[in-house]
Write an enzyme that holds these catalytic residues in place. Structure first.
Site, PDB file in Angstrom:
ATOM      1  N   CYS A 112       0.824  -1.214   0.000  1.00  0.00           N
ATOM      2  CA  CYS A 112       0.000   0.000   0.000  1.00  0.00           C
ATOM      3  C   CYS A 112       0.863   1.271   0.000  1.00  0.00           C
ATOM      4  CB  CYS A 112      -1.001  -0.055   1.136  1.00  0.00           C
ATOM      5  SG  CYS A 112      -2.491   0.901   0.776  1.00  0.00           S
ATOM      6  N   HIS A 219      -3.781  -5.354   0.550  1.00  0.00           N
ATOM      7  CA  HIS A 219      -3.231  -5.779   1.844  1.00  0.00           C
ATOM      8  C   HIS A 219      -3.268  -7.297   2.006  1.00  0.00           C
ATOM      9  CE1 HIS A 219      -2.683  -1.813   3.668  1.00  0.00           C
ATOM     10  NE2 HIS A 219      -3.623  -1.475   2.792  1.00  0.00           N
ATOM     11  N   GLU A 221      -1.381  -8.967   3.870  1.00  0.00           N
ATOM     12  CA  GLU A 221      -1.069  -9.312   5.265  1.00  0.00           C
ATOM     13  C   GLU A 221      -2.316  -9.513   6.114  1.00  0.00           C
ATOM     14  OE1 GLU A 221      -1.159  -6.228   4.211  1.00  0.00           O
ATOM     15  OE2 GLU A 221      -2.253  -5.167   5.773  1.00  0.00           O
TER      16      GLU A 221
HETATM   17  N1  LIG Z   1      -2.102   6.731   2.803  1.00  0.00           N
HETATM   18  C1  LIG Z   1      -1.980   6.119   1.497  1.00  0.00           C
HETATM   19  C2  LIG Z   1      -1.662   4.633   1.642  1.00  0.00           C
HETATM   20  C3  LIG Z   1      -2.839   3.885   2.169  1.00  0.00           C
HETATM   21  C4  LIG Z   1      -2.479   2.728   3.096  1.00  0.00           C
HETATM   22  O1  LIG Z   1      -1.332   2.362   3.287  1.00  0.00           O
HETATM   23  N2  LIG Z   1      -3.522   2.183   3.732  1.00  0.00           N
HETATM   24  C5  LIG Z   1      -3.333   1.210   4.787  1.00  0.00           C
HETATM   25  C6  LIG Z   1      -3.866   1.683   6.093  1.00  0.00           C
HETATM   26  C7  LIG Z   1      -5.269   2.195   5.938  1.00  0.00           C
HETATM   27  C8  LIG Z   1      -5.989   2.459   7.263  1.00  0.00           C
HETATM   28  O2  LIG Z   1      -5.605   1.868   8.299  1.00  0.00           O
HETATM   29  O3  LIG Z   1      -6.927   3.260   7.234  1.00  0.00           O
HETATM   30  C9  LIG Z   1      -3.252   6.312   0.684  1.00  0.00           C
HETATM   31  O4  LIG Z   1      -4.264   6.712   1.285  1.00  0.00           O
HETATM   32  O5  LIG Z   1      -3.226   6.027  -0.523  1.00  0.00           O
END
Ligand SMILES: N[C@@H](CCC(=O)NCCCC(=O)O)C(=O)O
Length: 248
Positions: A112, A219, A221
């Site tokens: 991500c 994701h 994981e």
């Molecule tokens: N911030 C970036 C990457 C998005 C990301 O890594 N999401 C994983 C966590 C999401 C969450 O916990 O809300 C984007 O928004 O593109």
């Protein structure tokens, strides 16, 4: 054979009067339980770190997801508040870490935000709020409170045949989606490994990389043990880190 050691990026988060250098447990547990790696979190001290001193001692690197966005100054765009939130100490650590990991041929899995960092680290750029672009899907997570709902599997991606990812999973797979940024200008060092129905780049690899390098916008994981494609990706990373541990 010794257990492979896997280095994780960390986010700087303020809580309880401290700044914590932290990583979500879902990434750590997926690598521990499915890939067979021993998770270690790298402090986000950026240029204060001797990256080779730590890369000499690990067999793989994971750049995790995060709510925060890569600061647009890293790809030549003026920052706005709407493009945040930011985590500049993470950027200052992850971007050089990714470049050095690739140079050294150490297995690298970028998830991500990690895929977005991979593209920026190698000269590419990002688009913000892709859901507002013509013809694009809404890639943000569903507006629900529970984590299983946020990480629900919910759209297809088409895997490019014969690539790094294509040797792990084939055809079309279903993935979760929790991002509002995406690749805009793809680095010329990256190959597209998967796309969403709206053309959003969903996976990349590094052309000619000496080691395993894969970036995925979704994701694997989160459902690592339960979802077939997720498990296959984590197991392929596991094979790469085991080979690195044997070589090292
Ligand atoms: N911030 C970036 C990457 C998005 C990301 O890594 N999401 C994983 C966590 C999401 C969450 O916990 O809300 C984007 O928004 O593109």
């Amino acid at each position: 054979m010794t257990t492979p050691v896997v280095l994780f990026t960390s986010d700087a988060r303020d809580f309880d009067g401290y700044t914590w250098h932290s990583a979500p447990t879902t990434y750590l547990e997926a690598v521990l339980d499915v890939s067979g790696g021993l998770p270690v979190i790298l402090s986000a001290f950026g240029p204060r770190l001797d990256l080779d001193a730590v890369l000499d001692r690990v067999d793989g690197v994971v750049a995790t997801g995060s709510k925060t966005n890569v600061h647009p100054s890293h790809y030549g765009v003026a920052a706005t508040e709407a493009m945040g939130p930011y985590d500049e100490v993470r950027d200052a650590t992850s971007l050089p870490l990714i470049r050095r990991t690739i140079e050294r041929g150490i297995p690298l899995l970028c998830i991500c935000r990690g895929l977005q960092e991979l593209n920026v680290a190698l000269g590419g750029s990002l688009a913000s709020d892709v859901q507002e672009l013509p013809g694009r899907m809404d890639h943000r997570h569903p507006d629900v409170a529970d984590m299983d709902g946020k990480f629900a599997i919910r759209h297809g991606v088409t895997i490019a045949a014969g690539g790094c990812l294509g040797r792990i999973v084939e055809g079309e797979i279903q993935v979760n989606s929790l991002h509002r940024q995406a690749v805009a200008r793809l680095s010329d060092r990256l190959a597209v490994e998967a796309t969403a129905p709206d053309g959003t780049i969903e996976a990349v690899s590094v052309k000619g990389a000496p080691g395993f390098t894969l970036g995925v916008q979704w994701h694997p994981e989160y459902w690592g043990a339960a979802d077939g494609p997720s498990k296959a990706i984590l197991e392929a990373f596991g094979a790469a880190i085991a080979a690195e541990a044997a070589r090292r």
